[in-house]
Design an enzyme around this catalytic site. Structure first.
Site, PDB file in Angstrom:
ATOM      1  N   LYS A 189       0.937  -1.238   0.079  1.00 53.66           N
ATOM      2  CA  LYS A 189       0.057  -0.114  -0.047  1.00 53.66           C
ATOM      3  C   LYS A 189       0.900   1.320   0.155  1.00 53.66           C
ATOM      4  CE  LYS A 189      -3.635   2.319   2.756  1.00 53.66           C
ATOM      5  NZ  LYS A 189      -4.289   2.232   4.038  1.00 53.66           N
ATOM      6  N   GLU A 236      11.045  -4.112   3.974  1.00 56.73           N
ATOM      7  CA  GLU A 236      10.880  -5.637   3.678  1.00 56.73           C
ATOM      8  C   GLU A 236      10.718  -5.995   2.202  1.00 56.73           C
ATOM      9  OE1 GLU A 236       9.852  -4.332   6.087  1.00 56.73           O
ATOM     10  OE2 GLU A 236       9.726  -5.257   8.221  1.00 56.73           O
ATOM     11  N   GLY A 251      -4.792  -2.068   5.252  1.00 52.96           N
ATOM     12  CA  GLY A 251      -4.017  -3.201   5.006  1.00 52.96           C
ATOM     13  C   GLY A 251      -4.576  -4.517   5.263  1.00 52.96           C
ATOM     14  N   ARG A 252      -5.111  -4.573   6.677  1.00 55.78           N
ATOM     15  CA  ARG A 252      -5.400  -5.837   6.998  1.00 55.78           C
ATOM     16  C   ARG A 252      -7.063  -6.007   6.609  1.00 55.78           C
ATOM     17  NH1 ARG A 252      -4.259  -2.527  10.988  1.00 55.78           N
ATOM     18  NH2 ARG A 252      -5.773  -1.708  12.269  1.00 55.78           N
ATOM     19  N   GLU A 289      -4.237  -6.491  15.666  1.00 57.23           N
ATOM     20  CA  GLU A 289      -3.751  -5.127  15.141  1.00 57.23           C
ATOM     21  C   GLU A 289      -4.831  -4.048  15.495  1.00 57.23           C
ATOM     22  OE1 GLU A 289      -0.013  -4.639  12.292  1.00 57.23           O
ATOM     23  OE2 GLU A 289      -1.954  -4.268  11.034  1.00 57.23           O
ATOM     24  N   HIS A 327      -3.745 -32.962  19.647  1.00 55.23           N
ATOM     25  CA  HIS A 327      -2.878 -33.607  20.072  1.00 55.23           C
ATOM     26  C   HIS A 327      -1.643 -32.838  20.711  1.00 55.23           C
ATOM     27  CE1 HIS A 327      -4.598 -37.367  18.661  1.00 55.23           C
ATOM     28  NE2 HIS A 327      -5.200 -36.468  17.847  1.00 55.23           N
ATOM     29  N   LYS A 375       9.500  -0.203  13.995  1.00 57.79           N
ATOM     30  CA  LYS A 375       9.973   0.120  12.736  1.00 57.79           C
ATOM     31  C   LYS A 375      11.051   1.019  12.442  1.00 57.79           C
ATOM     32  CE  LYS A 375       6.175  -0.612   9.177  1.00 57.79           C
ATOM     33  NZ  LYS A 375       5.065   0.221   8.580  1.00 57.79           N
TER      34      LYS A 375
HETATM   35  C1  G6Q Z   1      -2.143  -3.752   7.996  1.00 59.19           C
HETATM   36  C2  G6Q Z   1      -0.924  -3.013   8.717  1.00 59.19           C
HETATM   37  C3  G6Q Z   1       0.205  -3.698   7.952  1.00 59.19           C
HETATM   38  C4  G6Q Z   1       0.550  -3.423   6.660  1.00 59.19           C
HETATM   39  C5  G6Q Z   1       2.074  -4.146   6.320  1.00 59.19           C
HETATM   40  C6  G6Q Z   1       2.436  -3.765   4.893  1.00 59.19           C
HETATM   41  O1  G6Q Z   1      -3.420  -3.233   8.298  1.00 59.19           O
HETATM   42  O2  G6Q Z   1      -1.066  -1.900   8.387  1.00 59.19           O
HETATM   43  O3  G6Q Z   1       0.126  -5.001   8.332  1.00 59.19           O
HETATM   44  O4  G6Q Z   1      -0.183  -4.138   5.938  1.00 59.19           O
HETATM   45  O5  G6Q Z   1       2.860  -3.261   7.358  1.00 59.19           O
HETATM   46  O6  G6Q Z   1       2.306  -2.641   4.546  1.00 59.19           O
HETATM   47  P1  G6Q Z   1       2.353  -2.171   3.057  1.00 59.19           P
HETATM   48  O7  G6Q Z   1       1.312  -2.572   2.214  1.00 59.19           O
HETATM   49  O8  G6Q Z   1       2.453  -0.701   2.974  1.00 59.19           O
HETATM   50  O9  G6Q Z   1       3.681  -2.558   2.517  1.00 59.19           O
END
Ligand code: G6Q
Length: 459
Positions: free
Chosen positions: A114, A120, A175-176, A261, A292, A420
Protein backbone atom coordinates in the site's frame (compact mmCIF):
# COMPACT_ATOMS: atom_id res chain seq x y z
CA UNK A 1 -12.34 2.49 6.65
CA UNK A 2 -14.41 1.59 3.64
CA UNK A 3 -13.43 -1.96 2.80
CA UNK A 4 -17.11 -2.84 2.36
CA UNK A 5 -17.06 -0.54 -0.70
CA UNK A 6 -14.63 -2.97 -2.33
CA UNK A 7 -17.34 -5.63 -2.42
CA UNK A 8 -20.35 -3.41 -2.90
CA UNK A 9 -21.89 -5.80 -5.42
CA UNK A 10 -25.19 -3.91 -5.43
CA UNK A 11 -23.25 -0.99 -6.95
CA UNK A 12 -25.04 1.65 -4.93
CA UNK A 13 -23.05 4.91 -5.23
CA UNK A 14 -20.80 5.68 -2.28
CA UNK A 15 -19.37 9.17 -2.03
CA UNK A 16 -15.98 9.93 -0.50
CA UNK A 17 -14.98 13.59 -0.73
CA UNK A 18 -17.57 14.01 -3.47
CA UNK A 19 -16.30 11.09 -5.56
CA UNK A 20 -18.19 7.86 -6.10
CA UNK A 21 -15.73 5.22 -4.94
CA UNK A 22 -17.91 2.43 -6.33
CA UNK A 23 -16.97 3.59 -9.82
CA UNK A 24 -13.27 3.66 -8.95
CA UNK A 25 -13.53 0.18 -7.47
CA UNK A 26 -15.32 -1.17 -10.53
CA UNK A 27 -12.79 0.40 -12.89
CA UNK A 28 -9.94 -1.30 -11.02
CA UNK A 29 -11.83 -4.60 -10.96
CA UNK A 30 -12.19 -4.36 -14.75
CA UNK A 31 -8.48 -3.76 -15.12
CA UNK A 32 -7.79 -6.77 -12.90
CA UNK A 33 -10.19 -8.95 -14.87
CA UNK A 34 -8.54 -8.18 -18.21
CA UNK A 35 -5.10 -8.84 -16.77
CA UNK A 36 -6.12 -12.04 -15.02
CA UNK A 37 -7.75 -13.42 -18.18
CA UNK A 38 -4.63 -12.66 -20.22
CA UNK A 39 -2.32 -14.35 -17.74
CA UNK A 40 -4.56 -17.39 -17.28
CA UNK A 41 -5.12 -17.76 -21.05
CA UNK A 42 -1.39 -17.76 -21.67
CA UNK A 43 -1.45 -14.48 -23.61
CA UNK A 44 0.64 -12.61 -21.08
CA UNK A 45 4.15 -13.97 -21.40
CA UNK A 46 7.53 -13.84 -19.75
CA UNK A 47 10.66 -12.47 -21.42
CA UNK A 48 11.20 -15.52 -23.60
CA UNK A 49 7.63 -15.71 -24.88
CA UNK A 50 6.53 -18.54 -22.61
CA UNK A 51 3.27 -18.31 -20.70
CA UNK A 52 3.16 -17.63 -16.96
CA UNK A 53 2.81 -20.66 -14.69
CA UNK A 54 3.76 -19.22 -11.29
CA UNK A 55 2.81 -16.05 -9.46
CA UNK A 56 4.95 -14.80 -6.58
CA UNK A 57 3.36 -12.25 -4.30
CA UNK A 58 5.89 -10.07 -2.51
CA UNK A 59 4.24 -8.28 0.39
CA UNK A 60 3.93 -8.44 4.15
CA UNK A 61 1.23 -8.12 6.83
CA UNK A 62 -2.00 -6.97 5.23
CA UNK A 63 -0.39 -7.27 1.80
CA UNK A 64 0.29 -10.94 2.38
CA UNK A 65 -1.85 -12.70 4.98
CA UNK A 66 -5.27 -12.23 3.34
CA UNK A 67 -4.35 -13.44 -0.15
CA UNK A 68 -2.24 -16.29 1.21
CA UNK A 69 -4.90 -17.46 3.65
CA UNK A 70 -7.54 -17.39 0.90
CA UNK A 71 -5.49 -19.16 -1.79
CA UNK A 72 -4.56 -21.82 0.76
CA UNK A 73 -8.21 -22.21 1.77
CA UNK A 74 -9.43 -22.55 -1.80
CA UNK A 75 -6.69 -24.79 -3.17
CA UNK A 76 -9.29 -27.49 -3.73
CA UNK A 77 -11.07 -25.40 -6.36
CA UNK A 78 -7.94 -24.06 -8.01
CA UNK A 79 -7.35 -25.80 -11.31
CA UNK A 80 -3.65 -25.23 -10.83
CA UNK A 81 -3.34 -23.21 -14.02
CA UNK A 82 -1.31 -20.79 -12.01
CA UNK A 83 0.55 -21.70 -8.84
CA UNK A 84 0.82 -19.04 -6.17
CA UNK A 85 3.77 -18.42 -3.89
CA UNK A 86 4.29 -15.87 -1.16
CA UNK A 87 7.35 -14.01 0.05
CA UNK A 88 6.84 -11.86 3.12
CA UNK A 89 9.94 -12.23 5.25
CA UNK A 90 13.04 -10.17 4.64
CA UNK A 91 15.03 -13.21 5.79
CA UNK A 92 16.78 -14.25 2.57
CA UNK A 93 16.08 -17.89 3.31
CA UNK A 94 12.46 -17.46 2.32
CA UNK A 95 13.02 -15.85 -1.06
CA UNK A 96 15.83 -18.30 -1.86
CA UNK A 97 13.60 -21.27 -1.09
CA UNK A 98 10.57 -19.91 -2.93
CA UNK A 99 12.53 -19.05 -6.07
CA UNK A 100 14.75 -22.15 -6.15
CA UNK A 101 12.30 -24.43 -8.02
CA UNK A 102 10.81 -21.70 -10.22
CA UNK A 103 11.52 -21.03 -13.87
CA UNK A 104 12.34 -17.33 -14.39
CA UNK A 105 10.87 -17.50 -17.89
CA UNK A 106 7.44 -18.26 -16.48
CA UNK A 107 7.16 -16.28 -13.24
CA UNK A 108 5.09 -13.20 -12.57
CA UNK A 109 5.95 -11.11 -9.50
CA UNK A 110 3.37 -8.97 -7.74
CA UNK A 111 4.98 -6.30 -5.59
CA UNK A 112 2.17 -5.62 -3.17
CA UNK A 113 2.54 -2.66 -0.86
CA UNK A 114 0.00 0.00 0.00
CA UNK A 115 2.73 2.45 0.99
CA UNK A 116 5.28 1.17 -1.52
CA UNK A 117 7.95 1.90 1.05
CA UNK A 118 7.95 -1.13 3.37
CA UNK A 119 11.61 -2.04 3.62
CA UNK A 120 11.05 -5.80 3.77
CA UNK A 121 8.95 -5.77 0.61
CA UNK A 122 11.24 -3.40 -1.28
CA UNK A 123 14.27 -5.52 -0.37
CA UNK A 124 12.58 -8.70 -1.59
CA UNK A 125 11.42 -6.97 -4.79
CA UNK A 126 14.98 -5.86 -5.52
CA UNK A 127 16.32 -9.38 -5.01
CA UNK A 128 13.58 -10.82 -7.24
CA UNK A 129 14.54 -8.34 -9.93
CA UNK A 130 18.22 -9.32 -9.65
CA UNK A 131 17.27 -13.01 -9.88
CA UNK A 132 15.30 -12.32 -13.04
CA UNK A 133 17.99 -10.09 -14.59
CA UNK A 134 20.67 -12.67 -14.16
CA UNK A 135 18.50 -15.21 -15.94
CA UNK A 136 17.31 -12.97 -18.75
CA UNK A 137 20.54 -11.07 -19.49
CA UNK A 138 18.37 -8.18 -20.58
CA UNK A 139 16.96 -5.94 -17.92
CA UNK A 140 14.25 -4.34 -19.99
CA UNK A 141 12.67 -7.58 -21.20
CA UNK A 142 11.73 -8.62 -17.67
CA UNK A 143 9.61 -5.53 -16.93
CA UNK A 144 6.42 -7.35 -17.87
CA UNK A 145 7.05 -9.93 -15.20
CA UNK A 146 6.66 -7.38 -12.42
CA UNK A 147 3.38 -5.71 -11.52
CA UNK A 148 2.66 -3.50 -8.53
CA UNK A 149 -0.35 -3.12 -6.24
CA UNK A 150 -0.26 0.10 -4.27
CA UNK A 151 -1.96 3.25 -3.06
CA UNK A 152 1.14 5.18 -4.10
CA UNK A 153 1.35 4.70 -7.88
CA UNK A 154 3.80 7.59 -8.18
CA UNK A 155 6.31 5.67 -6.05
CA UNK A 156 5.85 2.52 -8.14
CA UNK A 157 6.35 4.58 -11.30
CA UNK A 158 9.53 6.09 -9.89
CA UNK A 159 10.65 2.49 -9.39
CA UNK A 160 10.15 1.72 -13.07
CA UNK A 161 6.60 0.31 -13.13
CA UNK A 162 4.60 1.59 -16.09
CA UNK A 163 0.99 2.64 -15.45
CA UNK A 164 -0.52 -0.44 -17.08
CA UNK A 165 1.40 -2.64 -14.64
CA UNK A 166 0.15 -0.79 -11.55
CA UNK A 167 -3.07 -1.83 -9.80
CA UNK A 168 -4.48 0.76 -7.48
CA UNK A 169 -5.78 0.60 -3.96
CA UNK A 170 -6.78 3.63 -1.94
CA UNK A 171 -5.93 5.24 1.37
CA UNK A 172 -9.38 4.32 2.65
CA UNK A 173 -8.50 0.61 2.45
CA UNK A 174 -6.82 -0.66 5.62
CA UNK A 175 -4.02 -3.15 4.94
CA UNK A 176 -5.54 -5.95 7.03
CA UNK A 177 -8.94 -5.42 5.37
CA UNK A 178 -7.63 -5.20 1.83
CA UNK A 179 -7.86 -8.68 0.33
CA UNK A 180 -11.04 -7.58 -1.48
CA UNK A 181 -9.09 -5.00 -3.49
CA UNK A 182 -6.26 -5.46 -5.99
CA UNK A 183 -4.29 -6.83 -3.03
CA UNK A 184 -6.38 -9.92 -3.87
CA UNK A 185 -4.80 -10.14 -7.33
CA UNK A 186 -2.96 -13.40 -6.47
CA UNK A 187 -6.34 -14.89 -5.50
CA UNK A 188 -7.89 -13.92 -8.83
CA UNK A 189 -4.87 -15.21 -10.75
CA UNK A 190 -4.91 -18.49 -8.87
CA UNK A 191 -8.66 -19.20 -8.98
CA UNK A 192 -9.91 -17.16 -11.92
CA UNK A 193 -11.64 -13.79 -11.80
CA UNK A 194 -15.16 -15.26 -11.52
CA UNK A 195 -14.17 -17.01 -8.30
CA UNK A 196 -12.70 -13.81 -6.91
CA UNK A 197 -16.05 -12.14 -7.56
CA UNK A 198 -17.82 -14.98 -5.72
CA UNK A 199 -15.61 -14.25 -2.73
CA UNK A 200 -16.67 -10.59 -2.87
CA UNK A 201 -20.31 -11.61 -3.21
CA UNK A 202 -20.13 -13.81 -0.14
CA UNK A 203 -18.67 -10.89 1.80
CA UNK A 204 -21.30 -8.51 0.43
CA UNK A 205 -24.05 -10.83 1.63
CA UNK A 206 -22.58 -10.70 5.14
CA UNK A 207 -22.37 -6.89 4.87
CA UNK A 208 -26.11 -6.84 4.15
CA UNK A 209 -26.81 -9.18 7.05
CA UNK A 210 -24.75 -7.00 9.39
CA UNK A 211 -26.55 -3.89 8.19
CA UNK A 212 -30.10 -5.20 8.36
CA UNK A 213 -30.41 -8.14 10.78
CA UNK A 214 -31.88 -7.33 14.21
CA UNK A 215 -29.20 -7.16 16.87
CA UNK A 216 -30.23 -10.41 18.55
CA UNK A 217 -29.83 -12.27 15.25
CA UNK A 218 -26.85 -10.36 13.97
CA UNK A 219 -23.88 -12.73 13.78
CA UNK A 220 -21.04 -10.15 13.99
CA UNK A 221 -22.81 -8.33 16.84
CA UNK A 222 -23.34 -11.55 18.78
CA UNK A 223 -19.70 -12.58 18.20
CA UNK A 224 -18.49 -9.18 19.41
CA UNK A 225 -20.69 -9.24 22.52
CA UNK A 226 -19.54 -12.74 23.41
CA UNK A 227 -15.90 -11.71 22.94
CA UNK A 228 -16.45 -8.61 25.06
CA UNK A 229 -18.11 -10.67 27.78
CA UNK A 230 -15.34 -13.26 27.83
CA UNK A 231 -12.46 -10.81 27.71
CA UNK A 232 -13.55 -7.64 29.40
CA UNK A 233 -15.92 -9.07 32.01
CA UNK A 234 -14.65 -12.59 32.64
CA UNK A 235 -11.00 -11.63 32.17
CA UNK A 236 -10.07 -14.31 29.63
CA UNK A 237 -6.81 -13.17 28.13
CA UNK A 238 -6.61 -15.26 25.02
CA UNK A 239 -8.92 -16.68 22.41
CA UNK A 240 -8.32 -19.73 20.21
CA UNK A 241 -9.39 -20.14 16.58
CA UNK A 242 -9.80 -23.84 15.85
CA UNK A 243 -10.87 -24.81 12.33
CA UNK A 244 -11.84 -28.43 11.76
CA UNK A 245 -11.27 -28.05 8.06
CA UNK A 246 -7.79 -28.24 6.62
CA UNK A 247 -8.67 -25.53 4.10
CA UNK A 248 -8.70 -22.99 6.94
CA UNK A 249 -5.28 -23.84 8.27
CA UNK A 250 -4.12 -20.22 7.99
CA UNK A 251 -7.25 -18.65 9.46
CA UNK A 252 -5.85 -18.18 12.95
CA UNK A 253 -2.76 -16.41 11.57
CA UNK A 254 -5.00 -14.16 9.50
CA UNK A 255 -7.37 -13.35 12.37
CA UNK A 256 -4.45 -12.84 14.70
CA UNK A 257 -3.49 -9.80 12.65
CA UNK A 258 -7.05 -8.67 11.95
CA UNK A 259 -8.14 -8.75 15.61
CA UNK A 260 -4.93 -7.95 17.46
CA UNK A 261 -3.70 -5.14 15.22
CA UNK A 262 -7.18 -3.62 15.19
CA UNK A 263 -8.18 -3.85 18.82
CA UNK A 264 -4.95 -4.37 20.79
CA UNK A 265 -5.01 -0.82 22.16
CA UNK A 266 -4.91 0.86 25.54
CA UNK A 267 -6.24 4.33 24.90
CA UNK A 268 -9.75 5.28 23.84
CA UNK A 269 -10.48 7.05 20.59
CA UNK A 270 -10.28 10.31 22.56
CA UNK A 271 -6.73 9.46 23.61
CA UNK A 272 -7.65 8.68 27.20
CA UNK A 273 -6.05 5.72 28.98
CA UNK A 274 -8.59 2.95 29.46
CA UNK A 275 -8.78 0.72 32.50
CA UNK A 276 -10.32 -2.39 30.97
CA UNK A 277 -8.86 -5.16 28.79
CA UNK A 278 -9.52 -4.82 25.08
CA UNK A 279 -9.04 -7.73 22.70
CA UNK A 280 -7.74 -11.12 23.83
CA UNK A 281 -4.59 -12.46 22.21
CA UNK A 282 -5.61 -14.60 19.27
CA UNK A 283 -3.93 -17.86 18.39
CA UNK A 284 -4.87 -21.30 17.23
CA UNK A 285 -4.46 -23.89 14.54
CA UNK A 286 -6.14 -26.82 12.89
CA UNK A 287 -8.34 -28.50 15.53
CA UNK A 288 -7.23 -32.08 15.19
CA UNK A 289 -3.54 -31.19 15.41
CA UNK A 290 -4.33 -29.02 18.42
CA UNK A 291 -6.06 -31.91 20.15
CA UNK A 292 -2.77 -33.77 20.15
CA UNK A 293 -0.83 -30.74 21.28
CA UNK A 294 -2.40 -27.92 23.28
CA UNK A 295 -5.98 -29.02 24.05
CA UNK A 296 -4.84 -30.35 27.40
CA UNK A 297 -4.47 -26.69 28.37
CA UNK A 298 -7.91 -25.80 26.98
CA UNK A 299 -9.57 -28.51 29.04
CA UNK A 300 -7.75 -28.38 32.35
CA UNK A 301 -5.49 -25.36 32.80
CA UNK A 302 -6.32 -22.65 35.33
CA UNK A 303 -6.65 -20.17 32.46
CA UNK A 304 -9.93 -20.23 30.60
CA UNK A 305 -9.46 -19.88 26.85
CA UNK A 306 -12.62 -19.25 24.84
CA UNK A 307 -12.45 -20.85 21.42
CA UNK A 308 -14.13 -20.58 18.03
CA UNK A 309 -14.71 -24.01 16.49
CA UNK A 310 -15.26 -23.87 12.73
CA UNK A 311 -16.35 -26.98 10.87
CA UNK A 312 -18.10 -28.02 7.67
CA UNK A 313 -21.00 -30.38 6.99
CA UNK A 314 -19.49 -31.35 3.67
CA UNK A 315 -15.80 -31.88 3.22
CA UNK A 316 -13.93 -29.75 0.67
CA UNK A 317 -12.22 -32.83 -0.70
CA UNK A 318 -14.08 -36.08 -0.70
CA UNK A 319 -11.83 -38.77 0.64
CA UNK A 320 -13.90 -41.65 1.91
CA UNK A 321 -13.81 -42.35 5.62
CA UNK A 322 -12.24 -39.08 6.80
CA UNK A 323 -14.95 -36.50 7.36
CA UNK A 324 -16.96 -38.49 9.91
CA UNK A 325 -14.09 -39.02 12.39
CA UNK A 326 -13.06 -35.40 11.87
CA UNK A 327 -16.51 -34.07 12.71
CA UNK A 328 -17.02 -36.52 15.56
CA UNK A 329 -14.02 -34.88 17.20
CA UNK A 330 -15.39 -31.44 16.42
CA UNK A 331 -18.64 -32.13 18.29
CA UNK A 332 -16.95 -34.09 21.06
CA UNK A 333 -14.49 -31.34 21.91
CA UNK A 334 -17.07 -28.58 22.28
CA UNK A 335 -19.22 -30.94 24.33
CA UNK A 336 -16.32 -31.82 26.61
CA UNK A 337 -15.33 -28.19 27.06
CA UNK A 338 -18.89 -27.23 27.93
CA UNK A 339 -20.01 -30.08 30.16
CA UNK A 340 -16.71 -31.32 31.60
CA UNK A 341 -16.92 -34.21 34.03
CA UNK A 342 -17.12 -33.98 37.82
CA UNK A 343 -15.36 -36.13 40.40
CA UNK A 344 -18.43 -38.22 41.24
CA UNK A 345 -18.77 -39.23 37.61
CA UNK A 346 -15.05 -39.93 37.27
CA UNK A 347 -15.21 -42.21 40.33
CA UNK A 348 -18.31 -43.94 39.03
CA UNK A 349 -16.68 -44.62 35.64
CA UNK A 350 -13.50 -45.97 37.21
CA UNK A 351 -15.48 -48.18 39.52
CA UNK A 352 -17.49 -49.52 36.60
CA UNK A 353 -14.17 -50.50 35.02
CA UNK A 354 -13.38 -52.56 38.10
CA UNK A 355 -10.64 -50.29 39.51
CA UNK A 356 -9.57 -50.60 43.17
CA UNK A 357 -10.32 -47.83 45.72
CA UNK A 358 -6.65 -46.73 46.05
CA UNK A 359 -6.26 -46.43 42.35
CA UNK A 360 -9.50 -44.44 42.10
CA UNK A 361 -8.50 -42.10 44.95
CA UNK A 362 -5.18 -41.33 43.29
CA UNK A 363 -6.46 -40.86 39.78
CA UNK A 364 -9.86 -39.20 40.27
CA UNK A 365 -8.71 -35.58 40.85
CA UNK A 366 -6.57 -35.70 37.69
CA UNK A 367 -9.48 -36.77 35.53
CA UNK A 368 -11.86 -34.01 36.63
CA UNK A 369 -12.75 -31.51 33.89
CA UNK A 370 -14.47 -28.44 35.27
CA UNK A 371 -16.23 -27.68 31.99
CA UNK A 372 -18.06 -24.40 31.45
CA UNK A 373 -15.31 -23.37 29.03
CA UNK A 374 -16.86 -21.08 26.42
CA UNK A 375 -16.86 -21.96 22.75
CA UNK A 376 -18.57 -20.61 19.64
CA UNK A 377 -19.42 -23.19 17.01
CA UNK A 378 -19.57 -22.07 13.40
CA UNK A 379 -20.87 -24.85 11.20
CA UNK A 380 -20.63 -24.11 7.48
CA UNK A 381 -22.40 -26.21 4.88
CA UNK A 382 -19.22 -26.31 2.87
CA UNK A 383 -16.08 -24.24 2.49
CA UNK A 384 -16.35 -22.57 -0.91
CA UNK A 385 -15.48 -19.13 -2.27
CA UNK A 386 -18.78 -17.61 -1.26
CA UNK A 387 -18.84 -18.98 2.30
CA UNK A 388 -15.23 -18.03 2.86
CA UNK A 389 -16.00 -14.45 1.80
CA UNK A 390 -18.90 -14.39 4.26
CA UNK A 391 -16.87 -15.90 7.08
CA UNK A 392 -14.05 -13.37 6.74
CA UNK A 393 -16.52 -10.47 6.50
CA UNK A 394 -18.27 -11.71 9.64
CA UNK A 395 -15.02 -11.49 11.59
CA UNK A 396 -14.28 -8.06 10.09
CA UNK A 397 -17.60 -6.72 11.36
CA UNK A 398 -17.11 -8.42 14.70
CA UNK A 399 -13.82 -6.52 15.03
CA UNK A 400 -15.57 -3.26 14.15
CA UNK A 401 -18.37 -3.79 16.69
CA UNK A 402 -15.89 -4.78 19.36
CA UNK A 403 -13.90 -1.60 18.68
CA UNK A 404 -17.06 0.51 19.05
CA UNK A 405 -18.02 -1.22 22.31
CA UNK A 406 -14.49 -0.81 23.65
CA UNK A 407 -14.38 2.79 22.43
CA UNK A 408 -11.08 2.32 20.67
CA UNK A 409 -9.99 3.06 17.12
CA UNK A 410 -9.77 -0.27 15.30
CA UNK A 411 -8.26 1.18 12.18
CA UNK A 412 -4.85 2.48 13.22
CA UNK A 413 -1.73 0.58 14.28
CA UNK A 414 0.66 2.97 16.01
CA UNK A 415 2.08 0.07 17.97
CA UNK A 416 3.94 -1.18 14.92
CA UNK A 417 5.63 2.15 14.21
CA UNK A 418 8.05 2.44 17.14
CA UNK A 419 10.01 -0.72 16.38
CA UNK A 420 9.93 0.03 12.64
CA UNK A 421 11.54 3.44 13.20
CA UNK A 422 14.24 2.02 15.45
CA UNK A 423 14.99 -0.73 12.93
CA UNK A 424 15.70 1.87 10.24
CA UNK A 425 18.26 3.57 12.49
CA UNK A 426 19.86 0.29 13.58
CA UNK A 427 19.98 -0.98 10.00
CA UNK A 428 21.99 2.10 9.15
CA UNK A 429 24.41 1.42 11.97
CA UNK A 430 24.79 -2.24 11.03
CA UNK A 431 25.31 -1.29 7.44
CA UNK A 432 28.17 1.07 8.21
CA UNK A 433 29.62 -1.02 11.00
CA UNK A 434 29.03 1.89 13.37
CA UNK A 435 27.57 1.89 16.81
CA UNK A 436 25.73 4.83 18.23
CA UNK A 437 25.83 5.17 21.94
CA UNK A 438 22.25 6.23 22.40
CA UNK A 439 20.95 2.70 22.89
CA UNK A 440 20.05 1.24 26.26
CA UNK A 441 22.76 -1.04 27.59
CA UNK A 442 20.94 -4.26 26.71
CA UNK A 443 20.49 -3.30 23.03
CA UNK A 444 23.97 -1.79 22.96
CA UNK A 445 25.62 -5.02 24.08
CA UNK A 446 23.59 -7.17 21.73
CA UNK A 447 24.56 -5.02 18.75
CA UNK A 448 28.20 -4.98 19.87
CA UNK A 449 28.21 -8.76 20.08
CA UNK A 450 26.65 -9.05 16.62
CA UNK A 451 29.10 -6.58 15.05
CA UNK A 452 32.11 -8.14 16.71
CA UNK A 453 31.37 -11.66 15.54
CA UNK A 454 30.28 -10.56 12.12
CA UNK A 455 33.55 -8.69 11.64
CA UNK A 456 35.55 -11.62 12.97
CA UNK A 457 33.79 -13.90 10.48
CA UNK A 458 34.48 -11.65 7.51
CA UNK A 459 38.15 -10.93 8.33
C1 G6Q B 1 -2.25 -3.71 8.12
C2 G6Q B 1 -1.01 -3.15 8.58
C3 G6Q B 1 0.25 -3.81 8.06
C4 G6Q B 1 0.58 -3.52 6.60
C5 G6Q B 1 2.00 -3.97 6.33
C6 G6Q B 1 2.41 -3.79 4.89
O1 G6Q B 1 -3.33 -3.29 8.42
O2 G6Q B 1 -1.00 -1.79 8.38
O3 G6Q B 1 0.22 -5.20 8.25
O4 G6Q B 1 -0.32 -4.17 5.76
O5 G6Q B 1 2.88 -3.26 7.15
O6 G6Q B 1 2.31 -2.45 4.51
P1 G6Q B 1 2.40 -2.06 3.02
O7 G6Q B 1 1.28 -2.68 2.28
O8 G6Q B 1 2.33 -0.55 3.00
O9 G6Q B 1 3.72 -2.56 2.50
Amino acid sequence: MLHTALRNRSNTPLLVKGEDVTQQVNAELNKMEIFVEKVRNGQYCGYSGKSITDVVNIGVGGSNLGPQMVTEALKHISRDKIKSHYISNVDGTQIAEVLRPLDPERVLFIVSSKSFSTIETMTNAKTARQWMSSAAFDDKSIDNQFVAVTAKPEKAMADGFSENRIFKIWDWVGGRFSLWSAIGLPIALDLGFDKFIELLEGAHEMDQHFKTAPLEQNAPVIMALVALWNTTFLGCQSQAILPYDQTLHMLSAYLQQAEMESNGKSVSWNGEAIDYPTVASIWGGVGINGQHAFYQYLHQSKNIIPADFIGTVESATKVRGHHTPLMANFFAQTQALMTGVDEAQVRKDLKAKGRQADFINNLAPHKVHEGNRPTNTILLKKLDTWTLGSLIAMYEHKIFVQGILLQICSFDQWGVELGKGLAVKIQNELHHGELNTHHDSSTQHLIEYYQKYKQAKSS
